[in-house]
Scaffold this active site. Sequence first.
Site, PDB file in Angstrom:
ATOM      1  N   CYS A   1       0.639  -1.212  -0.075  1.00  0.00           N
ATOM      2  CA  CYS A   1       0.058   0.121  -0.449  1.00  0.00           C
ATOM      3  C   CYS A   1       0.610   1.822  -0.554  1.00  0.00           C
ATOM      4  O   CYS A   1       1.687   0.758  -0.282  1.00  0.00           O
ATOM      5  CB  CYS A   1      -1.691  -0.255   1.344  1.00  0.00           C
TER       6      CYS A   1
ATOM      7  N   ARG B   1      -3.170  -0.517   5.219  1.00  0.00           N
ATOM      8  CA  ARG B   1      -3.466  -1.470   4.289  1.00  0.00           C
ATOM      9  C   ARG B   1      -2.741  -2.854   4.247  1.00  0.00           C
ATOM     10  O   ARG B   1      -3.136  -4.440   4.864  1.00  0.00           O
ATOM     11  CB  ARG B   1      -4.033  -0.843   3.109  1.00  0.00           C
TER      12      ARG B   1
ATOM     13  N   ASP C   1      -7.986   3.293   1.344  1.00  0.00           N
ATOM     14  CA  ASP C   1      -6.881   3.707   2.908  1.00  0.00           C
ATOM     15  C   ASP C   1      -7.949   4.102   4.223  1.00  0.00           C
ATOM     16  O   ASP C   1      -8.359   5.401   3.724  1.00  0.00           O
ATOM     17  CB  ASP C   1      -6.415   4.797   1.728  1.00  0.00           C
TER      18      ASP C   1
END
EC number: 3.1.3.48
Length: 158
Positions: A13, A19, A130
Site C-alpha cells: 500500500c 492496509r 485507505d
Amino acid sequence: MAEVGSKSVLFVCLGNICRSPIAEAVFRKLVTDEKVSDNWRIDSAATSTYEVGNPPDYRGQNCMRKHGIHMQHIARQITKEDFATFDYILCMDESNLRDLNRKSNQVKNCKAKIELLGSYDPQKQLIIEDPYYGNDSDFEVVYQQCLRCCKAFLEKTY
C-alpha cells in the site's frame, strides 16, 4: 520479516502502516491455520517512503487484536529485489498499481505477478480504501475486505 517458502506474496500500500500490514497479518494467520505456513514467504511494503521505520497504525493494531491476530511489522519501501523474488505483489488501489507497474518496468528480471488484492474479493470490492484519515470502523472494513480477499487468494494459489 519475510518467511522462507516455495510460494511468496508481498502486500503493498502507500505507507505500509495500514492496509498492507493488515493483509500480511491476515494472510499469515490463514496459512498458519491451514498448516501451510512453511510453504509461504510473506511480507508487506510501501510504494512511498513516508512511513519507513514506523510500526503499523495503532487503530489497525487494535482492530487486529480484536480479531485475535498478531501484527508485527516495521514499514519499509518496496525494492527492485522484491519484484525479482516475490511470485505475487498484491496492492490495494489503482494508485498503488500504477506505481508498482512503473517501478517494475525499471527491473530487468521482474517475475512478480502484480495485481489488486481486491481482484480476489468474492464481493467484487476491487479497491481497498485507505483508512488512515478515517475511524475504527474504516479499519474494520479493511480487515473484512482483506480477510475475504486473502482467503480467495489462498484458495486459488494453493
